[in-house]
Design a protein around this motif. Structure first.
Motif, PDB file in Angstrom:
ATOM      1  N   ALA A 182      13.855  44.620  40.090  1.00 33.45           N
ATOM      2  CA  ALA A 182      13.891  44.599  41.551  1.00 33.45           C
ATOM      3  C   ALA A 182      15.318  44.368  42.039  1.00 33.45           C
ATOM      4  O   ALA A 182      16.166  43.861  41.299  1.00 33.45           O
ATOM      5  CB  ALA A 182      12.976  43.495  42.073  1.00 33.45           C
ATOM      6  N   PRO A 183      15.596  44.731  43.296  1.00 33.13           N
ATOM      7  CA  PRO A 183      16.934  44.521  43.836  1.00 33.13           C
ATOM      8  C   PRO A 183      17.332  43.055  43.807  1.00 33.13           C
ATOM      9  O   PRO A 183      16.529  42.169  44.086  1.00 33.13           O
ATOM     10  CB  PRO A 183      16.819  45.018  45.288  1.00 33.13           C
ATOM     11  N   GLN A 184      18.604  42.803  43.461  1.00 30.50           N
ATOM     12  CA  GLN A 184      19.153  41.457  43.462  1.00 30.50           C
ATOM     13  C   GLN A 184      20.576  41.503  44.001  1.00 30.50           C
ATOM     14  O   GLN A 184      21.250  42.509  43.911  1.00 30.50           O
ATOM     15  CB  GLN A 184      19.163  40.859  42.048  1.00 30.50           C
ATOM     16  N   GLY A 185      21.032  40.394  44.527  1.00 35.26           N
ATOM     17  CA  GLY A 185      22.402  40.308  44.999  1.00 35.26           C
ATOM     18  C   GLY A 185      22.566  40.854  46.403  1.00 35.26           C
ATOM     19  O   GLY A 185      21.637  41.415  47.000  1.00 35.26           O
ATOM     20  N   ARG A 194      32.471  52.157  43.236  1.00 38.26           N
ATOM     21  CA  ARG A 194      32.270  50.712  43.297  1.00 38.26           C
ATOM     22  C   ARG A 194      30.779  50.418  43.436  1.00 38.26           C
ATOM     23  O   ARG A 194      30.253  50.265  44.530  1.00 38.26           O
ATOM     24  CB  ARG A 194      33.088  50.121  44.449  1.00 38.26           C
ATOM     25  N   TYR A 195      30.124  50.341  42.266  1.00 47.03           N
ATOM     26  CA  TYR A 195      28.683  50.143  42.235  1.00 47.03           C
ATOM     27  C   TYR A 195      28.298  48.740  42.697  1.00 47.03           C
ATOM     28  O   TYR A 195      28.975  47.752  42.400  1.00 47.03           O
ATOM     29  CB  TYR A 195      28.149  50.303  40.810  1.00 47.03           C
ATOM     30  N   GLY A 196      27.154  48.658  43.378  1.00 46.03           N
ATOM     31  CA  GLY A 196      26.540  47.373  43.657  1.00 46.03           C
ATOM     32  C   GLY A 196      25.847  46.831  42.414  1.00 46.03           C
ATOM     33  O   GLY A 196      25.999  47.364  41.307  1.00 46.03           O
ATOM     34  N   SER A 197      25.072  45.779  42.567  1.00 41.94           N
ATOM     35  CA  SER A 197      24.372  45.141  41.447  1.00 41.94           C
ATOM     36  C   SER A 197      23.203  46.028  41.015  1.00 41.94           C
ATOM     37  O   SER A 197      22.255  46.236  41.783  1.00 41.94           O
ATOM     38  CB  SER A 197      23.853  43.767  41.867  1.00 41.94           C
ATOM     39  N   LEU A 198      23.270  46.510  39.799  1.00 45.74           N
ATOM     40  CA  LEU A 198      22.305  47.489  39.313  1.00 45.74           C
ATOM     41  C   LEU A 198      20.937  46.872  39.015  1.00 45.74           C
ATOM     42  O   LEU A 198      20.831  45.755  38.504  1.00 45.74           O
ATOM     43  CB  LEU A 198      22.836  48.164  38.047  1.00 45.74           C
ATOM     44  N   TYR A 199      19.913  47.661  39.308  1.00 47.09           N
ATOM     45  CA  TYR A 199      18.563  47.315  38.892  1.00 47.09           C
ATOM     46  C   TYR A 199      17.837  48.614  38.529  1.00 47.09           C
ATOM     47  O   TYR A 199      18.301  49.705  38.849  1.00 47.09           O
ATOM     48  CB  TYR A 199      17.800  46.552  39.984  1.00 47.09           C
ATOM     49  N   GLY A 200      16.720  48.482  37.828  1.00 47.58           N
ATOM     50  CA  GLY A 200      15.983  49.663  37.397  1.00 47.58           C
ATOM     51  C   GLY A 200      16.031  49.819  35.887  1.00 47.58           C
ATOM     52  O   GLY A 200      16.517  48.941  35.172  1.00 47.58           O
ATOM     53  N   PRO A 201      15.520  50.940  35.358  1.00 48.34           N
ATOM     54  CA  PRO A 201      15.411  51.140  33.916  1.00 48.34           C
ATOM     55  C   PRO A 201      16.721  50.890  33.168  1.00 48.34           C
ATOM     56  O   PRO A 201      17.770  51.396  33.544  1.00 48.34           O
ATOM     57  CB  PRO A 201      14.989  52.611  33.797  1.00 48.34           C
ATOM     58  N   GLY A 202      16.631  50.083  32.117  1.00 52.30           N
ATOM     59  CA  GLY A 202      17.783  49.836  31.257  1.00 52.30           C
ATOM     60  C   GLY A 202      18.723  48.751  31.728  1.00 52.30           C
ATOM     61  O   GLY A 202      19.670  48.402  31.017  1.00 52.30           O
ATOM     62  N   THR A 203      18.486  48.194  32.922  1.00 52.29           N
ATOM     63  CA  THR A 203      19.402  47.185  33.462  1.00 52.29           C
ATOM     64  C   THR A 203      18.942  45.754  33.214  1.00 52.29           C
ATOM     65  O   THR A 203      19.725  44.816  33.402  1.00 52.29           O
ATOM     66  CB  THR A 203      19.568  47.358  34.983  1.00 52.29           C
ATOM     67  N   GLY A 204      17.679  45.579  32.841  1.00 54.54           N
ATOM     68  CA  GLY A 204      17.136  44.234  32.695  1.00 54.54           C
ATOM     69  C   GLY A 204      16.666  43.633  34.007  1.00 54.54           C
ATOM     70  O   GLY A 204      16.239  42.475  34.042  1.00 54.54           O
ATOM     71  N   ARG A 205      16.735  44.397  35.078  1.00 55.19           N
ATOM     72  CA  ARG A 205      16.287  43.929  36.393  1.00 55.19           C
ATOM     73  C   ARG A 205      15.357  44.977  36.998  1.00 55.19           C
ATOM     74  O   ARG A 205      15.742  46.133  37.138  1.00 55.19           O
ATOM     75  CB  ARG A 205      17.477  43.717  37.327  1.00 55.19           C
TER      76      ARG A 205
END
Length: 249
Positions: A189-192, A176-187
């Motif tokens: 920085a951390p969000q959510g 159960r992943y949280g809201s992804l950020y980093g390369p390839g995610t379009g984000r």
């Protein structure tokens, strides 16, 4: 060689991070994509590309039978880059179909080929309202309405299908992943409420493939919304894991 892994969604954000971790761990990786232009990147990461659509049951079953994997990892989604709000309405329904029909096809094909160890991507924000932080025993929000109902029902179907392996001698794990950020995610920085770096998500999939005895695992950075203590305890996962650490053999 540790065995063969059939990685559904190898060209996605998590799949692209996960492939080198699997290869460095000694697995022979067969990575799927629906887009022929993405096969080169899968090959460059050290995997064998497979062009297949998860909704094409016959072709998918044939591909998995030919590979004969020891582990199947499901990292498929159908979401717009950066979760573009203007495109999310259509994407919600497409993503739910992957979780229901696509997952059912993938698990059926895996089991027909003799593979009884499956790890699949889920989400950490489908819990019913209640006291936080949510752990894995908290129920999903199956009473949700509108677009959230489409998402939660898709998640619930995916989890039922994968976790059913645990009732028949196999091993099914859902992350159960949280809201992804980093390369390839379009984000960047951390969000959510429950953020998760994409490379930490990839590490969780590798560790679940190697160590999980089945069940659901929250995979997110420490927050008041969910607790990932089970993954830390049972998988040895940490939210600060990154590809730069590589694999210690």
């Amino acid at each position: 060689m540790n065995g063969k892994v059939f990685l559904a969604g190898a060209a996605g954000a998590v799949g692209a991070a996960l492939t080198p971790l699997l290869v460095e761990s000694g697995y022979e990786v067969y990575g799927t994509t629906r887009h022929i232009e993405r096969t080169d990147s899968i090959r460059a990461a050290g995997a064998h590309p497979i062009l297949v659509d998860m909704f094409d049951r016959a072709t998918l079953a044939d591909a998995i039978e030919r590979v004969a994997p020891t582990i199947v990892i499901h990292q498929l989604t159908d979401l717009p880059p950066g979760l573009d709000p203007a495109r999310m309405a259509d994407a919600v329904a497409r993503n739910a179909r992957i979780r229901t029909e696509g997952t059912a096809n993938l698990v059926a094909a895996a089991r027909a080929a003799g593979c009884e160890r499956i790890v699949a991507q889920s989400i950490a924000w489908a819990y019913a309202p209640g006291a936080t932080p949510y752990d894995e025993s908290h129920p999903l929000d199956t009473a949700a309405e509108g677009a959230r109902a489409i998402t939660v029902n898709g998640v619930a179907a995916l989890e039922r299908t994968v976790l059913s392996l645990n009732q028949t001698g196999g091993v099914g794990a859902v992350l159960r992943y949280g809201s992804l950020y980093g390369p390839g995610t379009g984000r960047d920085a951390p969000q959510g409420a429950s953020p998760l770096h994409v490379e930490a998500a990839a590490w969780a999939a590798l560790l679940a493939a190697q160590r999980s005895r089945g069940g659901a695992f929250n995979i997110a950075e420490d927050s008041a919304e969910v607790t990932s203590e089970k993954a830390k305890r049972e998988l040895g996962w940490r939210p600060d894991m990154r590809l730069a650490q590589r694999v210690v053999q």
